[in-house]
Design a protein around this motif. Structure first.
Motif, PDB file in Angstrom:
ATOM      1  N   GLU A  95     -19.035  92.630  25.537  1.00  0.00           N
ATOM      2  CA  GLU A  95     -18.052  92.680  26.627  1.00  0.00           C
ATOM      3  C   GLU A  95     -17.196  91.430  26.645  1.00  0.00           C
ATOM      4  OE1 GLU A  95     -16.485  91.228  30.109  1.00  0.00           O
ATOM      5  OE2 GLU A  95     -18.627  90.778  29.902  1.00  0.00           O
ATOM      6  N   GLU A  96     -17.823  90.269  26.482  1.00  0.00           N
ATOM      7  CA  GLU A  96     -17.082  89.018  26.501  1.00  0.00           C
ATOM      8  C   GLU A  96     -16.092  88.950  25.337  1.00  0.00           C
ATOM      9  OE1 GLU A  96     -16.051  85.512  28.376  1.00  0.00           O
ATOM     10  OE2 GLU A  96     -17.523  86.975  29.051  1.00  0.00           O
ATOM     11  N   LEU A  97     -16.412  89.597  24.229  1.00  0.00           N
ATOM     12  CA  LEU A  97     -15.525  89.622  23.069  1.00  0.00           C
ATOM     13  C   LEU A  97     -14.452  90.705  23.164  1.00  0.00           C
ATOM     14  CD1 LEU A  97     -18.155  89.066  20.221  1.00  0.00           C
ATOM     15  CD2 LEU A  97     -16.382  87.459  20.953  1.00  0.00           C
ATOM     16  N   GLU A 149     -18.314  99.399  22.895  1.00  0.00           N
ATOM     17  CA  GLU A 149     -19.585  99.022  22.273  1.00  0.00           C
ATOM     18  C   GLU A 149     -20.520  98.392  23.298  1.00  0.00           C
ATOM     19  OE1 GLU A 149     -19.272  97.318  18.077  1.00  0.00           O
ATOM     20  OE2 GLU A 149     -17.215  97.133  18.815  1.00  0.00           O
ATOM     21  N   ALA A 150     -19.953  97.613  24.213  1.00  0.00           N
ATOM     22  CA  ALA A 150     -20.769  97.002  25.262  1.00  0.00           C
ATOM     23  C   ALA A 150     -21.410  98.069  26.137  1.00  0.00           C
ATOM     24  CB  ALA A 150     -19.921  96.056  26.102  1.00  0.00           C
ATOM     25  N   LEU A 151     -20.618  99.041  26.552  1.00  0.00           N
ATOM     26  CA  LEU A 151     -21.153 100.107  27.406  1.00  0.00           C
ATOM     27  C   LEU A 151     -22.218 100.915  26.673  1.00  0.00           C
ATOM     28  CD1 LEU A 151     -17.821 101.210  29.089  1.00  0.00           C
ATOM     29  CD2 LEU A 151     -19.791 100.185  30.244  1.00  0.00           C
ATOM     30  N   LYS A 152     -22.026 101.105  25.373  1.00  0.00           N
ATOM     31  CA  LYS A 152     -23.037 101.817  24.589  1.00  0.00           C
ATOM     32  C   LYS A 152     -24.331 101.018  24.544  1.00  0.00           C
ATOM     33  CE  LYS A 152     -23.667 104.193  20.178  1.00  0.00           C
ATOM     34  NZ  LYS A 152     -23.026 104.528  18.864  1.00  0.00           N
ATOM     35  N   ALA A 153     -24.202  99.686  24.371  1.00  0.00           N
ATOM     36  CA  ALA A 153     -25.398  98.839  24.359  1.00  0.00           C
ATOM     37  C   ALA A 153     -26.101  98.893  25.712  1.00  0.00           C
ATOM     38  CB  ALA A 153     -25.022  97.405  24.006  1.00  0.00           C
ATOM     39  N   PHE A 154     -25.342  98.816  26.802  1.00  0.00           N
ATOM     40  CA  PHE A 154     -25.941  98.879  28.133  1.00  0.00           C
ATOM     41  C   PHE A 154     -26.645 100.214  28.360  1.00  0.00           C
ATOM     42  CE2 PHE A 154     -22.425  95.806  29.618  1.00  0.00           C
ATOM     43  CZ  PHE A 154     -23.216  94.707  29.331  1.00  0.00           C
ATOM     44  N   SER A 155     -26.092 101.293  27.783  1.00  0.00           N
ATOM     45  CA  SER A 155     -26.690 102.616  27.996  1.00  0.00           C
ATOM     46  C   SER A 155     -28.070 102.735  27.352  1.00  0.00           C
ATOM     47  CB  SER A 155     -25.768 103.704  27.430  1.00  0.00           C
ATOM     48  OG  SER A 155     -25.783 103.704  26.007  1.00  0.00           O
ATOM     49  N   ARG A 156     -28.401 101.817  26.446  1.00  0.00           N
ATOM     50  CA  ARG A 156     -29.700 101.857  25.782  1.00  0.00           C
ATOM     51  C   ARG A 156     -30.773 101.094  26.556  1.00  0.00           C
ATOM     52  NH1 ARG A 156     -27.067 100.949  19.760  1.00  0.00           N
ATOM     53  NH2 ARG A 156     -26.584 103.151  19.390  1.00  0.00           N
ATOM     54  N   VAL A 157     -30.383 100.533  27.684  1.00  0.00           N
ATOM     55  CA  VAL A 157     -31.365  99.848  28.541  1.00  0.00           C
ATOM     56  C   VAL A 157     -31.994 100.881  29.471  1.00  0.00           C
ATOM     57  CG1 VAL A 157     -31.709  98.071  30.298  1.00  0.00           C
ATOM     58  CG2 VAL A 157     -30.024  97.706  28.467  1.00  0.00           C
ATOM     59  N   PRO A 158     -33.290 101.109  29.385  1.00  0.00           N
ATOM     60  CA  PRO A 158     -33.931 102.064  30.294  1.00  0.00           C
ATOM     61  C   PRO A 158     -33.887 101.557  31.728  1.00  0.00           C
ATOM     62  CG  PRO A 158     -35.581 100.876  29.023  1.00  0.00           C
ATOM     63  CD  PRO A 158     -34.259 100.478  28.458  1.00  0.00           C
ATOM     64  N   THR A 159     -33.479 102.405  32.648  1.00  0.00           N
ATOM     65  CA  THR A 159     -33.300 101.960  34.037  1.00  0.00           C
ATOM     66  C   THR A 159     -34.150 102.734  35.033  1.00  0.00           C
ATOM     67  OG1 THR A 159     -31.423 103.486  34.285  1.00  0.00           O
ATOM     68  CG2 THR A 159     -30.931 101.231  33.579  1.00  0.00           C
ATOM     69  N   THR A 160     -34.918 103.686  34.575  1.00  0.00           N
ATOM     70  CA  THR A 160     -35.696 104.494  35.514  1.00  0.00           C
ATOM     71  C   THR A 160     -37.083 103.906  35.694  1.00  0.00           C
ATOM     72  OG1 THR A 160     -36.361 105.915  33.683  1.00  0.00           O
ATOM     73  CG2 THR A 160     -34.477 106.625  34.986  1.00  0.00           C
ATOM     74  N   GLY A 161     -37.338 103.437  36.902  1.00  0.00           N
ATOM     75  CA  GLY A 161     -38.679 103.014  37.272  1.00  0.00           C
ATOM     76  C   GLY A 161     -39.088 101.611  36.894  1.00  0.00           C
ATOM     77  N   GLY A 162     -38.311 100.946  36.009  1.00  0.00           N
ATOM     78  CA  GLY A 162     -38.796  99.666  35.535  1.00  0.00           C
ATOM     79  C   GLY A 162     -37.998  98.449  35.932  1.00  0.00           C
ATOM     80  N   LEU A 163     -36.920  98.610  36.685  1.00  0.00           N
ATOM     81  CA  LEU A 163     -36.073  97.474  37.024  1.00  0.00           C
ATOM     82  C   LEU A 163     -36.351  96.981  38.438  1.00  0.00           C
ATOM     83  CD1 LEU A 163     -32.541  98.429  35.592  1.00  0.00           C
ATOM     84  CD2 LEU A 163     -34.338  97.073  34.530  1.00  0.00           C
ATOM     85  N   SER A 164     -36.449  95.679  38.570  1.00  0.00           N
ATOM     86  CA  SER A 164     -36.512  95.076  39.909  1.00  0.00           C
ATOM     87  C   SER A 164     -35.128  95.163  40.536  1.00  0.00           C
ATOM     88  CB  SER A 164     -36.937  93.618  39.803  1.00  0.00           C
ATOM     89  OG  SER A 164     -35.918  92.859  39.147  1.00  0.00           O
ATOM     90  N   LEU A 165     -35.042  94.826  41.837  1.00  0.00           N
ATOM     91  CA  LEU A 165     -33.740  94.853  42.507  1.00  0.00           C
ATOM     92  C   LEU A 165     -32.769  93.904  41.821  1.00  0.00           C
ATOM     93  CD1 LEU A 165     -31.785  95.629  44.768  1.00  0.00           C
ATOM     94  CD2 LEU A 165     -32.832  93.841  46.182  1.00  0.00           C
ATOM     95  N   ASN A 166     -33.219  92.702  41.483  1.00  0.00           N
ATOM     96  CA  ASN A 166     -32.334  91.739  40.833  1.00  0.00           C
ATOM     97  C   ASN A 166     -31.872  92.215  39.468  1.00  0.00           C
ATOM     98  OD1 ASN A 166     -32.472  90.073  43.033  1.00  0.00           O
ATOM     99  ND2 ASN A 166     -33.377  88.339  41.965  1.00  0.00           N
ATOM    100  N   ASP A 167     -32.783  92.834  38.708  1.00  0.00           N
ATOM    101  CA  ASP A 167     -32.388  93.355  37.405  1.00  0.00           C
ATOM    102  C   ASP A 167     -31.410  94.519  37.559  1.00  0.00           C
ATOM    103  OD1 ASP A 167     -33.843  91.493  36.044  1.00  0.00           O
ATOM    104  OD2 ASP A 167     -35.483  92.831  35.493  1.00  0.00           O
ATOM    105  N   ARG A 168     -31.605  95.326  38.590  1.00  0.00           N
ATOM    106  CA  ARG A 168     -30.698  96.449  38.823  1.00  0.00           C
ATOM    107  C   ARG A 168     -29.305  95.950  39.166  1.00  0.00           C
ATOM    108  NH1 ARG A 168     -30.557 101.898  37.674  1.00  0.00           N
ATOM    109  NH2 ARG A 168     -28.326 101.611  37.344  1.00  0.00           N
ATOM    110  N   VAL A 169     -29.240  94.930  40.021  1.00  0.00           N
ATOM    111  CA  VAL A 169     -27.940  94.343  40.372  1.00  0.00           C
ATOM    112  C   VAL A 169     -27.281  93.751  39.124  1.00  0.00           C
ATOM    113  CG1 VAL A 169     -26.822  92.462  41.635  1.00  0.00           C
ATOM    114  CG2 VAL A 169     -28.503  93.908  42.794  1.00  0.00           C
ATOM    115  N   THR A 170     -28.062  93.023  38.337  1.00  0.00           N
ATOM    116  CA  THR A 170     -27.531  92.407  37.118  1.00  0.00           C
ATOM    117  C   THR A 170     -26.979  93.462  36.174  1.00  0.00           C
ATOM    118  OG1 THR A 170     -29.122  90.601  37.300  1.00  0.00           O
ATOM    119  CG2 THR A 170     -28.113  90.930  35.158  1.00  0.00           C
TER     120      THR A 170
END
Length: 331
Positions: free
Chosen positions: A123-125, A130-151
């Protein structure tokens, strides 16, 4: 082994070819390799991590490269090596380290952080898809704390906003940023989110030009002023995060917006009904009335320099603020 907390460490078009990090080209001197070989991988990794968090990036790099080259070296070594390059601003090299790690099938507990930090670099580059595709590979169901979800949501929102998906990006950013106004652990990512909302308003302002009929000129001038005021409100939240990088970027952009506003007003054609003499007087009046924008720009650049001094933050942003402040015409 010790690892940096998931997602929250300060990070930091056409698809580019994947370039894997060349470990063999970055090996430490032979004398250091001999010293490293006498230590256990666990102890050497702890040493590298300590050096990393204490800003000894060269020392951390040497140890992490050595560890990553071992047949049974810890996968965290390549991950933290990527972080070293992020902190240096060498984002392409950081991506190459993350890509090499991904070819080695990192542990399930580490993979989300690799994809996320890789996305931040992309994203910074300016490689938003490609950034959004990379972010989509982060599993977000059930395993993120509130701070990680905000991040996670702020990072995705910024990438969407910068990729031209303004409505979705702003919606995601506003929802994530409303979850918490200040949090020491989230200061960098919150500052980034608020900064990009401010940057969006300034971009909207800059898109309004004053070359049409008089009525449209007045309407666009009012709208442009409104966008700048909205950006100022966003920058208040940037300052609250106490992250000098985003504060300086925001104040630089704000100063530039004031100067651009004045220059465009000076270039705008006078009302067509005026005589040549009246038009000359009109331009003199615009010049006089818009000098307040120069003063506002001076204050923005000057505040950036003050912030840099307060945080001991020296570098390109500080030098730019100083040059722009000192280059303004005397009032």
């Amino acid at each position: 082994m010790m690892t940096l907390s998931l997602l929250t460490l300060l990070a930091c078009a056409a698809r580019a070819p994947v370039v894997l990090y060349p470990l063999d080209q970055h090996q430490p001197p032979a004398a250091l390799v001999g010293v490293f070989a006498t230590q256990s991988p666990e102890a050497l990794f702890e040493d590298a991590y300590t050096r990393l968090i204490n800003d000894d990036l060269e020392g951390a790099e040497q140890r992490l490269v050595y560890l990553a080259s071992l047949p049974d070296g810890p996968p965290e070594a390549l991950y933290h090596l990527g972080v070293v390059y992020e902190l240096r601003g060498e984002l392409g090299t950081a991506i190459s380290a993350y890509d090499l790690l991904l070819t080695q099938s990192p542990p399930e507990s580490l993979a989300p952080s690799v994809h996320f930090r890789r996305g931040l670099c992309l994203e910074e580059l300016g490689r938003f898809e490609e950034a959004l595709k990379a972010f989509s590979r982060v599993p977000t169901t059930g395993g993120l704390s509130l701070n990680d979800r905000v991040t996670y949501d702020v990072a995705r929102g910024v990438a969407m906003l910068r990729s031209g998906r303004a409505a979705k990006g702003r919606e995601l950013l506003n929802a994530a940023l409303s979850a918490t106004r200040t949090d020491e652990e989230l200061g960098w990512i919150l500052g980034k989110g608020w900064y990009h909302l401010a940057r969006y308003e300034l971009d909207q302002a800059a898109a309004l030009t004053f070359d049409g009929p008089e009525r449209k000129q007045k309407r666009d001038m009012q709208a442009r002023a409104g966008h700048i005021l909205d950006a100022e409100a966003m920058l208040v939240h940037v300052v609250e995060q106490r992250e000098p990088e985003w504060i300086l970027r925001g104040l630089l952009d704000l100063g530039d917006a004031y100067i651009s506003f004045r220059e465009d007003m000076l270039r705008a054609p006078p009302p067509g009904r005026l005589t040549e003499e009246q038009a000359s007087l009109y331009r003199e009046g615009v010049d006089k009335s818009t000098k307040v924008l120069v003063a506002k720009a001076f204050n923005a650049y000057d505040q950036a320099i003050i912030v840099a001094g307060t945080f001991g933050f020296e570098g390109e942003l500080t030098n730019t603020a100083r040059a722009r402040r000192d280059g303004l015409p005397a009032s």
